[in-house]
Design an enzyme around this catalytic site. Structure first.
Site, short mmCIF file in Angstrom:
data_model
loop_
_atom_site.label_atom_id
_atom_site.label_comp_id
_atom_site.label_asym_id
_atom_site.label_seq_id
_atom_site.Cartn_x
_atom_site.Cartn_y
_atom_site.Cartn_z
CG HIS A 41 32.37 56.19 64.90
ND1 HIS A 41 32.11 55.30 63.88
CD2 HIS A 41 32.99 55.49 65.87
CE1 HIS A 41 32.56 54.10 64.24
NE2 HIS A 41 33.09 54.20 65.45
N GLY B 231 35.66 46.60 63.69
CA GLY B 231 34.76 45.45 63.54
C GLY B 231 35.29 44.34 62.68
CB SER C 34 39.49 44.71 66.15
OG SER C 34 38.64 44.70 65.03
CD GLU D 90 37.29 54.26 66.61
OE1 GLU D 90 37.19 53.37 67.47
OE2 GLU D 90 36.31 54.73 66.01
CG ASN E 5 30.64 53.63 69.84
OD1 ASN E 5 29.44 53.82 70.00
ND2 ASN E 5 31.24 53.82 68.67
CD1 TRP E 6 28.13 49.82 75.05
CD2 TRP E 6 26.04 50.12 75.84
NE1 TRP E 6 28.12 49.46 76.37
CE2 TRP E 6 26.86 49.64 76.88
CE3 TRP E 6 24.70 50.39 76.10
CZ2 TRP E 6 26.37 49.40 78.17
CZ3 TRP E 6 24.21 50.16 77.38
CH2 TRP E 6 25.04 49.66 78.40
CE LYS E 7 30.90 50.77 66.72
NZ LYS E 7 31.65 50.20 65.62
P1 PGA Z 1 35.07 47.74 67.33
O1 PGA Z 1 34.52 49.22 67.07
O2 PGA Z 1 35.76 47.75 68.67
O3 PGA Z 1 33.87 46.87 67.30
O4 PGA Z 1 36.05 47.44 66.24
C1 PGA Z 1 35.26 50.34 67.45
C2 PGA Z 1 34.53 51.60 67.06
O5 PGA Z 1 33.85 51.63 66.03
O6 PGA Z 1 34.60 52.61 67.79
#
Ligand code: PGA
Length: 284
Positions: A129, A205, A244, A199, A7-9
């Protein structure tokens, strides 16, 4: 089958995409057998989808050449259907989007429909999400409508659920996730493939990862609820962990029974790190 969903956001543009794919394919071609039974999905920002799809097609052609060599069958003896399978169905990366609108079409400035995503080559779409739920006020009911429209347009939903820290500290996480499941999955829709990503918001994050026992408890709980309420509506069902994930903790998390893979944010931006999480030792 194990899922590795990047997920590159709201990160990366054209140059980074070229570089990412270049590193991925150089290592992939070297290790292609190591990808058997792995479903790799990349979800770039929406403006990159078409570009990513085109680049992927070109890189997949190189993969085809390798297959040709391996099988010993001359390239021109492949039927159009076989060629199609390699370039589309069996291509090593599947394309996903990070969201879609819950209506088919209409006056929704700035939004993208499920049908549009299918047209640019998406096979998956992340829905619900926590960043969409918190920044865009998406309720479970809206998320359920998105799942329905995604399925109608042949997109496999990757439904995100998970509790925040307060809910976890109050020991209410199972109830919370149960409610999310019951209200985010539409009852009257058949899913060929439904992916659920657990999640915990307190892990996204932050570098904080739940214990293996906490992950196991939740993953088994999600399976139980889905089997109880939606079993007859879902052909293939997978549960991922997200929050994470990196190359140092991924192997251990994958030892948890019933974890079908990962949804990976930050660590997926670096192709080397992503390949390591996919258990492909990068050589180049
Ligand atoms: P992260 O994000 O791996 O940077 O914690 C995961 C996500 O939001 O899908």
């Amino acid at each position: 089958m194990k899922f590795f969903v990047a997920n590159w956001k709201m990160n990366h543009a054209f140059d980074e995409t070229d570089e990412w794919l270049d590193v991925f394919f150089r290592n992939f071609l070297y290790n292609s057998r190591n990808l058997k039974d792995k479903e790799i999905v990349v979800c770039p920002p929406v403006f990159l989808l078409d570009y990513f799809d085109t680049e992927l097609m070109e890189d997949s052609l190189k993969y085809f050449e390798i297959l040709v060599k391996e099988t010993g069958k001359p390239a021109d003896e492949f039927t159009p259907q076989e060629l199609n399978e390699v370039l589309l169905r069996d291509r090593p990366i599947h394309l996903g989007a990070q969201d879609c609108h819950h209506e088919e079409s209409g006056s929704f400035t700035g939004d993208v429909s499920a049908n549009m995503l299918t047209k640019v080559g998406c096979e998956y779409v992340i829905l619900g999400h926590c960043e969409r739920r918190s920044c865009h006020g998406e309720s479970n009911e809206i998320v359920a409508k998105k799942l329905a429209i995604a399925a109608k347009n042949n997109l496999n939903p990757i439904l995100c659920i998970g509790e925040n820290k307060e809910v976890r500290d109050a020991n209410n996480h199972l109830n919370f996730v149960r409610e999310q499941l019951l209200h985010s999955i539409p009852r009257d829709v058949n899913f060929e493939r439904l992916v659920i990503a657990y999640e915990p918001i307190w892990s996204i994050g932050t570098g904080v990862v739940p214990t293996l026992a906490q992950i196991e408890e939740m993953v088994n709980f999600i399976r139980k609820v889905v089997h109880e309420f939606f079993n007859d509506k879902i052909d293939h069902f997978f549960v991922l962990y997200g929050g994470s994930v990196n190359s140092k903790n991924s192997a251990e998390i994958l030892t948890v029974e019933n974890v079908d893979g990962f949804l990976i944010g930050k660590a997926s931006l670096d192709p080397i790190e992503f390949l390591k999480i996919c258990d492909i030792n990068p050589k180049i």
